[in-house]
Design a protein around this motif. Structure first.
Motif, mmCIF file in Angstrom:
data_model
loop_
_atom_site.group_PDB
_atom_site.id
_atom_site.type_symbol
_atom_site.label_atom_id
_atom_site.label_comp_id
_atom_site.label_asym_id
_atom_site.label_seq_id
_atom_site.Cartn_x
_atom_site.Cartn_y
_atom_site.Cartn_z
ATOM 1 N N VAL A 49 0.846 -1.210 0.000
ATOM 2 C CA VAL A 49 0.000 0.000 0.000
ATOM 3 C C VAL A 49 0.877 1.253 0.000
ATOM 4 C CG1 VAL A 49 -1.631 1.336 1.420
ATOM 5 C CG2 VAL A 49 -2.014 -1.098 1.019
ATOM 6 N N ILE A 50 1.934 1.254 0.794
ATOM 7 C CA ILE A 50 2.838 2.414 0.839
ATOM 8 C C ILE A 50 3.479 2.637 -0.527
ATOM 9 C CG2 ILE A 50 5.020 3.266 1.795
ATOM 10 C CD1 ILE A 50 4.244 1.865 4.437
ATOM 11 N N GLU A 51 3.952 1.572 -1.158
ATOM 12 C CA GLU A 51 4.590 1.704 -2.471
ATOM 13 C C GLU A 51 3.618 2.212 -3.529
ATOM 14 O OE1 GLU A 51 6.987 -1.585 -3.897
ATOM 15 O OE2 GLU A 51 7.108 -2.288 -1.837
ATOM 16 N N VAL A 52 2.453 1.603 -3.599
ATOM 17 C CA VAL A 52 1.470 2.009 -4.613
ATOM 18 C C VAL A 52 1.025 3.446 -4.369
ATOM 19 C CG1 VAL A 52 -0.869 1.569 -5.471
ATOM 20 C CG2 VAL A 52 0.714 -0.326 -5.128
ATOM 21 N N ALA A 53 0.794 3.809 -3.116
ATOM 22 C CA ALA A 53 0.382 5.180 -2.803
ATOM 23 C C ALA A 53 1.465 6.183 -3.202
ATOM 24 C CB ALA A 53 0.060 5.311 -1.317
ATOM 25 N N ALA A 54 2.726 5.848 -2.967
ATOM 26 C CA ALA A 54 3.822 6.756 -3.338
ATOM 27 C C ALA A 54 3.904 6.923 -4.850
ATOM 28 C CB ALA A 54 5.151 6.228 -2.792
ATOM 29 N N ILE A 55 3.742 5.838 -5.585
ATOM 30 C CA ILE A 55 3.831 5.917 -7.047
ATOM 31 C C ILE A 55 2.632 6.663 -7.623
ATOM 32 C CG2 ILE A 55 3.805 4.525 -9.164
ATOM 33 C CD1 ILE A 55 5.526 2.476 -7.591
ATOM 34 N N VAL A 56 1.441 6.404 -7.108
ATOM 35 C CA VAL A 56 0.245 7.115 -7.589
ATOM 36 C C VAL A 56 0.354 8.602 -7.273
ATOM 37 C CG1 VAL A 56 -2.244 7.391 -7.191
ATOM 38 C CG2 VAL A 56 -1.280 5.119 -7.550
ATOM 39 N N ARG A 57 0.813 8.928 -6.083
ATOM 40 C CA ARG A 57 0.974 10.336 -5.707
ATOM 41 C C ARG A 57 1.979 11.036 -6.622
ATOM 42 N NH1 ARG A 57 4.048 12.905 -0.915
ATOM 43 N NH2 ARG A 57 3.097 14.952 -0.831
ATOM 44 N N ALA A 58 3.090 10.364 -6.912
ATOM 45 C CA ALA A 58 4.099 10.947 -7.802
ATOM 46 C C ALA A 58 3.548 11.125 -9.211
ATOM 47 C CB ALA A 58 5.349 10.075 -7.821
ATOM 48 N N ALA A 59 2.768 10.161 -9.671
ATOM 49 C CA ALA A 59 2.186 10.270 -11.015
ATOM 50 C C ALA A 59 1.189 11.420 -11.081
ATOM 51 C CB ALA A 59 1.510 8.955 -11.395
ATOM 52 N N ARG A 60 0.374 11.579 -10.061
ATOM 53 C CA ARG A 60 -0.610 12.671 -10.053
ATOM 54 C C ARG A 60 0.038 14.043 -9.951
ATOM 55 N NH1 ARG A 60 -5.730 10.543 -6.501
ATOM 56 N NH2 ARG A 60 -6.423 9.035 -8.059
ATOM 57 N N ARG A 61 1.169 14.118 -9.265
ATOM 58 C CA ARG A 61 1.878 15.399 -9.141
ATOM 59 C C ARG A 61 2.758 15.688 -10.352
ATOM 60 N NH1 ARG A 61 4.899 15.503 -3.649
ATOM 61 N NH2 ARG A 61 5.294 17.646 -4.306
ATOM 62 N N GLY A 62 2.860 14.741 -11.276
ATOM 63 C CA GLY A 62 3.647 14.943 -12.481
ATOM 64 C C GLY A 62 5.134 14.697 -12.290
ATOM 65 N N LEU A 63 5.522 14.086 -11.191
ATOM 66 C CA LEU A 63 6.939 13.873 -10.924
ATOM 67 C C LEU A 63 7.537 12.785 -11.809
ATOM 68 C CD1 LEU A 63 6.948 14.163 -7.032
ATOM 69 C CD2 LEU A 63 7.649 15.873 -8.712
ATOM 70 N N LEU A 64 6.761 11.772 -12.143
ATOM 71 C CA LEU A 64 7.275 10.717 -13.018
ATOM 72 C C LEU A 64 7.566 11.269 -14.411
ATOM 73 C CD1 LEU A 64 4.962 7.721 -12.075
ATOM 74 C CD2 LEU A 64 7.360 8.031 -11.499
ATOM 75 N N ARG A 65 6.646 12.061 -14.920
ATOM 76 C CA ARG A 65 6.817 12.632 -16.251
ATOM 77 C C ARG A 65 7.963 13.637 -16.280
ATOM 78 N NH1 ARG A 65 1.496 14.083 -18.844
ATOM 79 N NH2 ARG A 65 1.511 11.842 -18.793
ATOM 80 N N SER A 66 8.069 14.466 -15.240
ATOM 81 C CA SER A 66 9.137 15.472 -15.237
ATOM 82 C C SER A 66 10.514 14.814 -15.174
ATOM 83 C CB SER A 66 8.961 16.452 -14.076
ATOM 84 O OG SER A 66 9.228 15.826 -12.841
ATOM 85 N N GLN A 67 10.636 13.707 -14.465
ATOM 86 C CA GLN A 67 11.923 13.016 -14.413
ATOM 87 C C GLN A 67 12.240 12.328 -15.727
ATOM 88 O OE1 GLN A 67 12.029 10.477 -10.996
ATOM 89 N NE2 GLN A 67 12.446 12.172 -9.620
ATOM 90 N N ARG A 68 11.219 11.830 -16.398
ATOM 91 C CA ARG A 68 11.440 11.185 -17.691
ATOM 92 C C ARG A 68 11.904 12.180 -18.746
ATOM 93 N NH1 ARG A 68 6.438 8.159 -17.905
ATOM 94 N NH2 ARG A 68 5.666 9.966 -18.992
ATOM 95 N N ARG A 69 11.467 13.429 -18.628
ATOM 96 C CA ARG A 69 11.812 14.469 -19.596
ATOM 97 C C ARG A 69 12.998 15.327 -19.159
ATOM 98 N NH1 ARG A 69 5.727 16.548 -20.979
ATOM 99 N NH2 ARG A 69 5.052 14.632 -21.998
ATOM 100 N N SER A 70 13.664 14.935 -18.105
ATOM 101 C CA SER A 70 14.756 15.728 -17.558
ATOM 102 C C SER A 70 15.935 15.802 -18.522
ATOM 103 C CB SER A 70 15.226 15.122 -16.236
ATOM 104 O OG SER A 70 16.370 15.781 -15.775
ATOM 105 N N PRO A 71 16.567 16.986 -18.626
ATOM 106 C CA PRO A 71 17.771 17.106 -19.457
ATOM 107 C C PRO A 71 18.960 16.319 -18.889
ATOM 108 C CG PRO A 71 17.084 19.255 -18.601
ATOM 109 C CD PRO A 71 16.126 18.251 -18.097
ATOM 110 N N MET A 72 18.842 15.820 -17.685
ATOM 111 C CA MET A 72 19.923 15.027 -17.092
ATOM 112 C C MET A 72 20.173 13.748 -17.886
ATOM 113 S SD MET A 72 21.141 16.405 -14.210
ATOM 114 C CE MET A 72 21.704 15.099 -13.155
ATOM 115 N N TRP A 73 19.144 13.215 -18.549
ATOM 116 C CA TRP A 73 19.300 11.983 -19.320
ATOM 117 C C TRP A 73 20.244 12.173 -20.507
ATOM 118 C CZ3 TRP A 73 18.104 7.703 -17.088
ATOM 119 C CH2 TRP A 73 17.082 7.661 -16.170
ATOM 120 N N ALA A 74 20.354 13.393 -21.013
ATOM 121 C CA ALA A 74 21.226 13.656 -22.162
ATOM 122 C C ALA A 74 22.698 13.747 -21.752
ATOM 123 C CB ALA A 74 20.807 14.950 -22.852
#
Length: 182
Positions: A49-74
């Motif tokens: 429950v803690i893991e799923v809640a953390a991932i859902v919260r991050a997805a809703r706040r846009g943190l997963l998408r912002s990290q995927r699009r980070s210039p750090m990957w380049a």
């Protein structure tokens, strides 16, 4: 993050106390007592429950998408490591671009939610260990995994605070403002 080791120590002490009181042998294989199985199932579900809640919260706040699009990957791994080291220390190098450091600090600050996932993994590992403890080796493997996840969570949490502190210290500098606006 002091709560994770404290909870781990309390649960560990309770397990040892109950094992001693009920003459539960750690040397022989076999089935763990009923209290260990029930506690383990509860902790395993709580960890999930803690893991799923953390991932859902991050997805809703846009943190997963912002990290995927980070210039750090380049950037190359060595360059990222140098930037991360400088942000952790709070001292930019003489030839380092402040906007690149700002990107690294922002990534570290936004990545703090991963500590919640690590906490969930610690609770999940402790629960699995209680459900299936049959030998001391099995307990040591799951306990070692829980310790590693706790250390990862602590480091991620610490780095998130250091990244946020770096951003606060260097917010008034022009390179950080121009990158934030872009």
């Amino acid at each position: 993050m002091v709560g994770v080791p404290l909870v781990g120590a309390v649960v560990g002490a309770l397990v040892v106390e109950l094992a001693i009181d009920q003459d539960w042998s750690f040397r022989t294989g076999g089935r763990p007592p009923q209290w260990a199985q029930v506690t383990g199932i509860v902790l395993t579900v709580l960890g999930l429950v803690i893991e799923v809640a953390a991932i859902v919260r991050a997805a809703r706040r846009g943190l997963l998408r912002s990290q995927r699009r980070s210039p750090m990957w380049a950037m190359g791994m060595r360059h990222r490591s140098r930037l991360t080291r400088q942000v952790r220390r709070g001292t930019p190098g003489p030839e380092t671009d402040l906007s690149a450091l700002t990107v690294a600090a922002r990534a570290m600050a936004e990545g703090g939610w991963w500590a919640s996932v690590a906490v969930g993994l610690v609770v999940l590992n402790v629960g699995q260990a209680l459900v299936r403890v049959t030998t001391p080796l099995f307990l040591a493997v799951f306990g070692g995994g829980a310790v590693l996840f706790a250390l990862v969570g602590w480091q991620v949490h610490r780095d998130a605070h250091r990244g946020a502190a770096f951003l606060r210290r260097h917010a008034s500098e022009p390179a950080a403002d121009s990158h934030a606006a872009g």
